[in-house]
Each structure stands twice: as C-alpha cells, then as structure tokens.
Design a protein around this motif. Structure first.
Motif, PDB file in Angstrom:
ATOM      1  N   ILE A   1      19.577  64.917 -96.572  1.00 48.64           N
ATOM      2  CA  ILE A   1      18.113  64.819 -96.550  1.00 48.64           C
ATOM      3  C   ILE A   1      17.509  65.633 -97.692  1.00 48.64           C
ATOM      4  O   ILE A   1      16.559  65.191 -98.339  1.00 48.64           O
ATOM      5  CB  ILE A   1      17.555  65.247 -95.176  1.00 48.64           C
ATOM      6  CG1 ILE A   1      18.006  64.257 -94.092  1.00 48.64           C
ATOM      7  CG2 ILE A   1      16.035  65.354 -95.216  1.00 48.64           C
ATOM      8  CD1 ILE A   1      17.759  64.736 -92.674  1.00 48.64           C
TER       9      ILE A   1
ATOM     10  N   ALA B   1      15.266  64.114-100.626  1.00 47.16           N
ATOM     11  CA  ALA B   1      13.926  64.638-100.920  1.00 47.16           C
ATOM     12  C   ALA B   1      13.787  64.972-102.400  1.00 47.16           C
ATOM     13  O   ALA B   1      12.764  64.668-103.017  1.00 47.16           O
ATOM     14  CB  ALA B   1      13.642  65.874-100.064  1.00 47.16           C
TER      15      ALA B   1
ATOM     16  N   LEU C   1      12.184  59.033 -95.712  1.00 50.65           N
ATOM     17  CA  LEU C   1      12.503  60.455 -95.798  1.00 50.65           C
ATOM     18  C   LEU C   1      11.805  61.232 -94.686  1.00 50.65           C
ATOM     19  O   LEU C   1      12.423  62.031 -93.989  1.00 50.65           O
ATOM     20  CB  LEU C   1      12.097  60.995 -97.175  1.00 50.65           C
ATOM     21  CG  LEU C   1      12.145  62.505 -97.371  1.00 50.65           C
ATOM     22  CD1 LEU C   1      13.543  63.056 -97.124  1.00 50.65           C
ATOM     23  CD2 LEU C   1      11.641  62.856 -98.770  1.00 50.65           C
TER      24      LEU C   1
END
Length: 120
Positions: free
Chosen positions: A63, A67, A89
């Motif tokens: 993640i 990002a 996201l």
C-alpha cells in the motif's frame, strides 16, 4: 525446462511480446498500480480463502508503494487514470485500518505520508 513448444520448435518471442518501448507510460504505470492493488488486497485477506493469505506487514509495504506511485504519477497520467487509482488506494488504506488489531493513528497508516490521513 525447455524453451521448445510442444511441436519441438523454439517460440518466436519477438512476436509473442510487445516491445516495451511501444508501451505508453500511462499503461505501464496503471498496470503496475493494479498489480500492487491486487497483491495488497490478497495480503489484507480480501481474496477468496482470505485468512490463509492475510499478512498485514506485506500489505503495508504494498500500500505504501502504491501510494508513492499514485501520488508521484498523478499529474503525469491525468485525473482520468489517477482518480480510480486514488479511489482504490483509499479503499485499501481503509481496509488495512479495519483489519488491524491496533489501528495506526491518522496520518501514520500505510501510504499516508504520501496521501495524508485517510478517513472513511
């Protein structure tokens, strides 16, 4: 493992793959982002038989990488492509918060140093 086809011929890899130089950057970026999203979802336990594959440490890394990619490339790939990636996201960030036994403080979750705090 042999490179030969069932007929014994060597495959023509030039015709089987596109030259990477011919692939537009937006396609490469979005493809990588989708792979990161898919892997993060599996590691969050969101796939079939999810608990067997759940690994929040791995999900956090994926993640965070997603990002960084989405944030850094957003102005280059246009809102048409960046918008859905941002939505995916955010969904993963919220799913991570929900899956955590001890949720991170706002702004401290995976990828939030790039996106800012994420709230439901």
């Amino acid at each position: 493992m042999s490179d030969a086809t069932p007929t014994g011929e060597t495959p023509d890899f030039d015709t089987m793959t596109r030259d990477i130089a011919d692939v537009p950057a937006v396609e490469v970026i979005t493809t990588v982002a989708v792979h990161l999203m898919s892997s993060a979802a599996v590691n969050l336990g969101l796939a079939e038989e999810g608990e067997a594959h759940k690994d929040l440490d791995e999900a956090r890394k994926l993640i965070t990488a997603l990002a960084g990619l989405v944030t850094a490339s957003a102005t280059e790939i246009s809102n048409f492509h960046a918008g859905p990636l941002r939505d995916g996201l955010k969904s993963l960030q919220l799913a991570f918060r929900e899956a955590s036994v001890v949720p991170d403080q706002p702004g401290q979750g995976p990828g939030e140093k790039y996106t800012g705090p994420v709230f439901g």
